[in-house]
Design a protein around this motif. Structure first.
Motif, mmCIF file in Angstrom:
data_model
loop_
_atom_site.group_PDB
_atom_site.id
_atom_site.type_symbol
_atom_site.label_atom_id
_atom_site.label_comp_id
_atom_site.label_asym_id
_atom_site.label_seq_id
_atom_site.Cartn_x
_atom_site.Cartn_y
_atom_site.Cartn_z
ATOM 1 N N ALA A 274 0.741 -1.173 0.099
ATOM 2 C CA ALA A 274 -0.074 0.011 0.142
ATOM 3 C C ALA A 274 0.888 1.379 0.119
ATOM 4 O O ALA A 274 1.827 1.298 0.608
ATOM 5 C CB ALA A 274 -0.793 0.014 1.292
ATOM 6 N N GLN A 275 0.497 2.157 -0.821
ATOM 7 C CA GLN A 275 1.285 3.325 -0.880
ATOM 8 C C GLN A 275 0.818 4.503 -0.091
ATOM 9 O O GLN A 275 -0.545 4.726 -0.152
ATOM 10 C CB GLN A 275 1.459 4.030 -2.308
ATOM 11 N N VAL A 276 1.343 4.990 1.007
ATOM 12 C CA VAL A 276 0.629 5.937 1.849
ATOM 13 C C VAL A 276 1.799 6.955 2.007
ATOM 14 O O VAL A 276 3.008 6.895 1.512
ATOM 15 C CB VAL A 276 0.432 5.600 3.313
ATOM 16 N N GLU A 277 1.230 8.133 2.752
ATOM 17 C CA GLU A 277 2.087 9.249 3.064
ATOM 18 C C GLU A 277 2.790 9.174 4.526
ATOM 19 O O GLU A 277 1.985 8.765 5.459
ATOM 20 C CB GLU A 277 1.376 10.639 2.963
ATOM 21 N N PRO A 278 3.894 9.625 4.814
ATOM 22 C CA PRO A 278 4.488 9.493 6.301
ATOM 23 C C PRO A 278 3.773 10.357 7.256
ATOM 24 O O PRO A 278 3.922 10.112 8.531
ATOM 25 C CB PRO A 278 5.682 9.826 6.265
ATOM 26 N N SER A 279 2.616 11.062 6.939
ATOM 27 C CA SER A 279 1.968 12.136 7.729
ATOM 28 C C SER A 279 0.375 11.212 8.063
ATOM 29 O O SER A 279 -0.231 11.696 9.100
ATOM 30 C CB SER A 279 1.703 13.363 7.326
ATOM 31 N N TRP A 280 0.074 10.334 7.405
ATOM 32 C CA TRP A 280 -1.257 9.783 7.367
ATOM 33 C C TRP A 280 -1.449 8.934 8.890
ATOM 34 O O TRP A 280 -0.717 7.842 8.867
ATOM 35 C CB TRP A 280 -1.764 9.042 6.081
ATOM 36 N N PHE A 281 -2.604 9.183 9.420
ATOM 37 C CA PHE A 281 -3.051 8.206 10.399
ATOM 38 C C PHE A 281 -4.059 7.117 9.648
ATOM 39 O O PHE A 281 -4.650 7.397 8.543
ATOM 40 C CB PHE A 281 -4.035 8.777 11.340
ATOM 41 N N LEU A 282 -3.725 5.632 10.090
ATOM 42 C CA LEU A 282 -4.602 4.636 9.092
ATOM 43 C C LEU A 282 -5.420 3.818 9.983
ATOM 44 O O LEU A 282 -5.269 3.732 11.136
ATOM 45 C CB LEU A 282 -3.306 3.875 8.531
ATOM 46 N N GLU A 283 -6.439 3.356 9.223
ATOM 47 C CA GLU A 283 -7.091 2.216 9.652
ATOM 48 C C GLU A 283 -6.974 0.983 8.759
ATOM 49 O O GLU A 283 -7.294 1.194 7.669
ATOM 50 C CB GLU A 283 -8.626 2.681 9.697
ATOM 51 N N PHE A 284 -6.586 -0.045 9.479
ATOM 52 C CA PHE A 284 -6.551 -1.229 8.578
ATOM 53 C C PHE A 284 -8.029 -2.157 8.944
ATOM 54 O O PHE A 284 -8.195 -2.551 10.219
ATOM 55 C CB PHE A 284 -5.298 -2.264 8.934
ATOM 56 N N VAL A 285 -8.470 -2.421 7.970
ATOM 57 C CA VAL A 285 -9.919 -3.573 8.402
ATOM 58 C C VAL A 285 -9.354 -4.848 7.792
ATOM 59 O O VAL A 285 -9.264 -4.913 6.491
ATOM 60 C CB VAL A 285 -11.013 -2.695 7.613
ATOM 61 N N LEU A 286 -9.424 -5.643 8.657
ATOM 62 C CA LEU A 286 -8.742 -7.146 8.413
ATOM 63 C C LEU A 286 -10.469 -7.984 8.761
ATOM 64 O O LEU A 286 -10.833 -8.164 9.811
ATOM 65 C CB LEU A 286 -7.974 -7.451 9.452
ATOM 66 N N THR A 287 -10.690 -8.478 7.478
ATOM 67 C CA THR A 287 -11.959 -9.542 7.857
ATOM 68 C C THR A 287 -11.147 -10.997 7.391
ATOM 69 O O THR A 287 -10.612 -11.188 6.099
ATOM 70 C CB THR A 287 -12.913 -9.403 6.646
ATOM 71 N N SER A 288 -10.908 -11.672 8.544
ATOM 72 C CA SER A 288 -10.193 -13.052 8.316
ATOM 73 C C SER A 288 -11.277 -13.926 8.663
ATOM 74 O O SER A 288 -12.347 -13.944 9.533
ATOM 75 C CB SER A 288 -9.205 -12.729 9.595
ATOM 76 N N PRO A 289 -11.012 -15.249 8.039
ATOM 77 C CA PRO A 289 -12.054 -16.308 8.239
ATOM 78 C C PRO A 289 -12.085 -16.916 9.890
ATOM 79 O O PRO A 289 -11.204 -16.941 10.601
ATOM 80 C CB PRO A 289 -11.384 -17.587 7.441
ATOM 81 N N ASP A 290 -13.301 -16.807 10.175
ATOM 82 C CA ASP A 290 -13.702 -17.473 11.514
ATOM 83 C C ASP A 290 -13.295 -16.579 12.638
ATOM 84 O O ASP A 290 -12.799 -17.082 13.675
ATOM 85 C CB ASP A 290 -13.149 -18.754 11.855
ATOM 86 N N ALA A 291 -13.063 -15.154 12.420
ATOM 87 C CA ALA A 291 -12.747 -14.192 13.331
ATOM 88 C C ALA A 291 -13.564 -12.869 13.232
ATOM 89 O O ALA A 291 -14.000 -12.571 12.371
ATOM 90 C CB ALA A 291 -11.061 -14.013 13.116
ATOM 91 N N PRO A 292 -13.679 -12.174 14.233
ATOM 92 C CA PRO A 292 -14.350 -11.028 14.410
ATOM 93 C C PRO A 292 -13.529 -10.100 13.244
ATOM 94 O O PRO A 292 -12.422 -10.056 12.858
ATOM 95 C CB PRO A 292 -14.201 -10.186 15.649
ATOM 96 N N THR A 293 -14.414 -9.239 12.489
ATOM 97 C CA THR A 293 -13.779 -7.985 11.470
ATOM 98 C C THR A 293 -12.853 -7.135 12.537
ATOM 99 O O THR A 293 -13.408 -6.539 13.516
ATOM 100 C CB THR A 293 -15.031 -7.280 10.976
#
Length: 456
Positions: free
Chosen positions: A326-345
């Motif tokens: 993923a290409q981002v900027e060094p000043s950005w705050f980020l949210e990663f949304v992980l949807t993984s099998p058999d686990a909470p989002t």
């Protein structure tokens, strides 16, 4: 000759440059001076239950001092958790021999890639066991330096029961490593880094390992080794003696033979992030890849946690479990949304990434449990590279010190906030020292959990 010992009490959020306490064994070795030579390739080794991502900030600091990224590596043990009995196979857990074998292969690979005759090894906690095991069993010719950070070299406990527990100072494994007048292997320069009383795995009382009032048989000096250079880094905790800026200074100085030019991380203009999605099969954390997981990355507002536009990156993992780049900027705050099998989002909120990294690993939160049954939203504040110390640190979750963080010796790396359903959707501020992350409280009814994951 034994030098006099002084303790320096320092807060985890400061960057002191005073000289640390120094204890040397009778056969102490010093690192070869490399003032005018290239720093050897460095392989970083994580501890029990951990992964290579913990070395991210150390890799950044090394790179900020001119160490090329392709001359550094960090091992990711397949099954990072130790067995209860080292001699008995246990699902998704590793033996000391498993770790020795994986580390030996990683050393060979780094030597092959760089063409260097020897490499330096830096280990946190259990990682130091694998390092000592490799060196003692024929590896000293491959290893120039060994830095052991918070490694319980004389055990987390030392008793006559559990002889096959690798953390038992009187057990078979550690007795084998420690036998002899010197506890280090000649030919490799050894450095140990330890805490001055704040390491939960170097305590005389067993309350930190679930046995209050029972003597452990070990002391705060347990990580030291006869024949090594032994440094005391003040009031740092079990993880900080590996990952804190104070630890970085000593690691770099020992391996390079000179002071680092800087402690601070030098930001890059453009940042690329990638990593591995892993899971917890059978409730045990592993570094085995998870296929079929989706990862969406959003830029968020630093004050509200609200998304600024659509996803800047979306991916689905294949058999190798990798996501990115993923290409981002060094000043950005980020949210990663992980949807993984058999686990909470899992919504993982992070402060800005100063530099690129290929070890931004993601692991879904554990399923909601009985303690969460009445919660409308669950927000976790996590500090992977250290513990929360009260009153040592500034630790605030939603404006208050977390009730589930115990004062005194730092033992907790996560704090949990449970909110009523009416408060789902609002922003929650997680503050540790100067690092501040704003997360959103997602509805637990949708099987979602938010994590504010600290970088420092």
């Amino acid at each position: 000759m034994k030098l006099s010992r002084r303790s320096i009490l320092l807060g985890a959020g400061s960057l002191p440059f005073a000289v640390a306490s120094l204890r040397t064994g009778a056969l102490a070795q010093t690192a070869p001076a490399t003032q005018n030579a290239e720093v050897p390739p460095i392989l970083f080794v994580h501890g029990n239950g951990d992964y290579d991502a913990l070395w991210m900030t150390t890799l950044w600091r090394m790179a900020s001092n001119g160490v090329a990224r392709d001359r550094m590596a960090a091992i990711n043990f397949t099954d990072p958790n130790a067995r209860s009995d080292d001699k008995v196979e246990q699902a998704n857990r590793s033996s000391t021999e498993d770790q020795r074998r994986e580390l030996a292969a990683a050393i060979a690979d780094l030597k092959r890639r760089t063409g260097a005759p020897r490499v330096a090894l830096v280990g946190s906690s259990r990682g130091g066991y694998a390092i000592r095991n490799v060196i003692r069993n024929g590896g000293t010719g491959d290893v120039s330096h060994a830095v052991l950070c918070g490694t319980p070299n004389h055990g987390v406990f030392a008793t006559d029961d559990q002889p096959n527990n690798e953390f038992n100072g009187r057990g078979t494994f550690l007795r084998g490593l420690n036998e002899g007048e010197s506890e280090v292997t000649p030919g490799t320069a050894f450095l140990t880094l330890r805490s001055d009383g704040m390491d939960k795995y170097a305590q005389a009382d067993g309350r930190f390992i679930g046995k209050p009032g029972t003597p452990t048989g070990v002391t705060v000096e347990g990580p030291e080794l006869k024949g090594a250079t032994n440094l005391v880094l003040g009031a740092l905790d079990h993880r900080e003696v590996a990952f804190h800026p104070r630890a970085f200074r000593e690691i770099y100085k020992f391996i390079a033979g000179r002071e680092p030019a800087r402690i601070a991380i030098v930001p890059e203009q453009s940042v690329r992030l990638s990593g591995l999605v892993t899971g917890t099969p059978g409730g045990v954390s592993t570094n085995r890849p998870v296929a079929g997981a989706t990862v969406d990355v959003f830029r968020v507002d630093p004050d509200t946690g609200e998304r600024r536009g659509g996803a800047v990156h979306s991916a689905k993992t294949g058999a190798d479990g990798r996501w990115g780049p993923a290409q981002v900027e060094p000043s950005w705050f980020l949210e990663f949304v992980l949807t993984s099998p058999d686990a909470p989002t899992t919504h993982i909120y992070r402060s800005p990434f100063a530099r690129s990294s290929d070890v931004v690993h993601l692991r879904a939160a554990r399923p909601l449990g009985p303690a969460d049954k009445d919660a409308g939203a669950v927000v976790i504040m996590s500090r992977p590279r250290g513990y929360f110390g009260l009153p040592r640190d500034v630790v605030l979750l939603d404006g208050k010190e977390p009730a589930d963080v115990k004062p005194g010796v730092p033992t907790d790396s996560a704090a949990t906030l449970r909110l009523p359903a009416a408060e789902a959707g609002r922003n929650i501020v997680a503050q540790f020292g100067e690092e501040r992350i704003v997360a959103r409280a997602w509805p637990a009814s949708e099987n979602r959990i938010a994590i504010a994951e600290l970088t420092y």
